[in-house]
Design an enzyme around this catalytic site. Structure first.
Site, PDB file in Angstrom:
ATOM      1  CE  LYS A  62      -2.805  -1.484   3.237  1.00 38.64           C
ATOM      2  NZ  LYS A  62      -4.171  -1.645   4.197  1.00 38.64           N
ATOM      3  CE1 TYR A 103      -9.093  -2.352   1.673  1.00 37.53           C
ATOM      4  CE2 TYR A 103      -8.179  -0.492   0.613  1.00 37.53           C
ATOM      5  CZ  TYR A 103      -8.101  -1.331   1.314  1.00 37.53           C
ATOM      6  OH  TYR A 103      -6.945  -1.949   1.539  1.00 37.53           O
ATOM      7  CG  PHE A 122     -11.998   1.937   8.871  1.00 36.48           C
ATOM      8  CD1 PHE A 122     -11.856   1.227   7.633  1.00 36.48           C
ATOM      9  CD2 PHE A 122     -12.661   1.129   9.933  1.00 36.48           C
ATOM     10  CE1 PHE A 122     -12.106   0.084   7.465  1.00 36.48           C
ATOM     11  CE2 PHE A 122     -12.935  -0.020   9.805  1.00 36.48           C
ATOM     12  CZ  PHE A 122     -12.546  -0.595   8.473  1.00 36.48           C
ATOM     13  CG  ASN A 143      -2.646  -2.341   7.421  1.00 36.30           C
ATOM     14  OD1 ASN A 143      -2.577  -1.936   6.452  1.00 36.30           O
ATOM     15  ND2 ASN A 143      -3.581  -3.165   7.855  1.00 36.30           N
ATOM     16  CG  HIS A 165      -5.667  -5.802   0.951  1.00 33.32           C
ATOM     17  ND1 HIS A 165      -6.603  -5.931   1.876  1.00 33.32           N
ATOM     18  CD2 HIS A 165      -5.989  -7.052  -0.127  1.00 33.32           C
ATOM     19  CE1 HIS A 165      -7.449  -6.748   1.198  1.00 33.32           C
ATOM     20  NE2 HIS A 165      -7.123  -7.104   0.104  1.00 33.32           N
ATOM     21  CD  GLU A 176      -9.430  -8.982  -2.018  1.00 35.51           C
ATOM     22  OE1 GLU A 176      -8.086  -9.489  -1.945  1.00 35.51           O
ATOM     23  OE2 GLU A 176     -10.009  -8.432  -1.241  1.00 35.51           O
TER      24      GLU A 176
HETATM   25  P1  CMP Z   1      -6.483  -4.023   4.622  1.00 34.95           P
HETATM   26  O1  CMP Z   1      -5.973  -5.424   4.928  1.00 34.95           O
HETATM   27  O2  CMP Z   1      -5.968  -3.481   3.338  1.00 34.95           O
HETATM   28  O3  CMP Z   1      -8.070  -4.061   4.549  1.00 34.95           O
HETATM   29  C1  CMP Z   1      -8.807  -2.992   5.089  1.00 34.95           C
HETATM   30  C2  CMP Z   1      -8.054  -1.912   5.485  1.00 34.95           C
HETATM   31  O4  CMP Z   1      -8.785  -0.867   6.227  1.00 34.95           O
HETATM   32  C3  CMP Z   1      -7.189  -2.448   6.456  1.00 34.95           C
HETATM   33  O5  CMP Z   1      -6.180  -3.190   5.759  1.00 34.95           O
HETATM   34  C4  CMP Z   1      -6.575  -1.081   7.232  1.00 34.95           C
HETATM   35  O6  CMP Z   1      -5.610  -0.286   6.174  1.00 34.95           O
HETATM   36  C5  CMP Z   1      -7.845  -0.315   7.018  1.00 34.95           C
HETATM   37  N1  CMP Z   1      -8.690  -0.583   8.461  1.00 34.95           N
HETATM   38  C6  CMP Z   1      -9.302  -1.718   8.908  1.00 34.95           C
HETATM   39  N2  CMP Z   1      -9.806  -1.518  10.088  1.00 34.95           N
HETATM   40  C7  CMP Z   1      -9.512  -0.164  10.390  1.00 34.95           C
HETATM   41  C8  CMP Z   1      -9.590   0.740  11.712  1.00 34.95           C
HETATM   42  N3  CMP Z   1     -10.242   0.246  12.705  1.00 34.95           N
HETATM   43  N4  CMP Z   1      -9.164   2.084  11.467  1.00 34.95           N
HETATM   44  C9  CMP Z   1      -8.564   2.642  10.535  1.00 34.95           C
HETATM   45  N5  CMP Z   1      -8.099   1.682   9.402  1.00 34.95           N
HETATM   46  C10 CMP Z   1      -8.788   0.432   9.456  1.00 34.95           C
END
Ligand code: CMP
Length: 149
Positions: free
Chosen positions: A9, A49, A57, A112, A115, A126
């Site tokens: 990401k 998403y 979020f 993070n 994905h 996906e």
């Molecule tokens: P990802 O695995 O890409 O799937 C959904 C994304 O939303 C996740 O990683 C995070 O980047 C984001 N995400 C999920 N939960 C939260 C949260 N509680 N607060 C902020 N971002 C979130």
């Protein structure tokens, strides 16, 4: 053999972690099947998403995923969906196990690094969303006979 979608990401790209992420999967023995470095359109972000639409979020997540390029990849191997998610670690970086990508390189939930698809159904959907069928490369790593039993 399973296939799964992985995105490095915008935070991972901006921090120069594309190579690190790829190395983790290569070292694990997984096989790269497709890769594309690209900007994410608002339409693709919304599709990818869609399951999070309406969550607190969501808007920040769409802004984040469209804020810099991503490295989109397909990785394949036995139990690839579980293996990749294990190597990445839990979504919330402070809950990810030591040694996982998110533990070792992240501190928050949104930023993070990666994905990865979370089920066979989502992996199929996906991969179809991010790649055309002809962009998937069929090949075999020479080391696979010593990794896949
Ligand atoms: P990802 O695995 O890409 O799937 C959904 C994304 O939303 C996740 O990683 C995070 O980047 C984001 N995400 C999920 N939960 C939260 C949260 N509680 N607060 C902020 N971002 C979130």
């Amino acid at each position: 053999m399973q296939k799964t979608l992985v995105l490095v990401k915008p935070d991972g790209v901006q921090r120069g972690l594309i190579g690190t992420v790829i190395s983790r999967f290569e070292n694990r023995g997984l096989r790269l099947a497709a890769a594309k470095f690209m900007w994410v359109s608002p339409e693709l972000a919304a599709n990818h998403y869609a399951v999070h639409q309406g969550k607190s979020f969501y808007d920040a997540l769409i802004k984040f995923i469209t804020s810099a390029p991503v490295m989109a990849m397909v990785w394949t191997g036995p139990d690839a969906i579980t293996a990749v998610r294990q190597t990445i670690g839990k979504t919330k970086a402070t809950e990810a196990d030591p040694g996982t990508i998110r533990h070792d390189y992240a501190l928050t939930t949104r930023y993070n690094i990666c994905h990865a698809s979370d089920s066979p159904e989502n992996a199929e959907a996906e991969i179809a969303l991010w790649f055309k069928p002809e962009e998937l490369v069929e090949w075999k790593r020479a080391s696979e006979d010593w990794i896949y039993e």
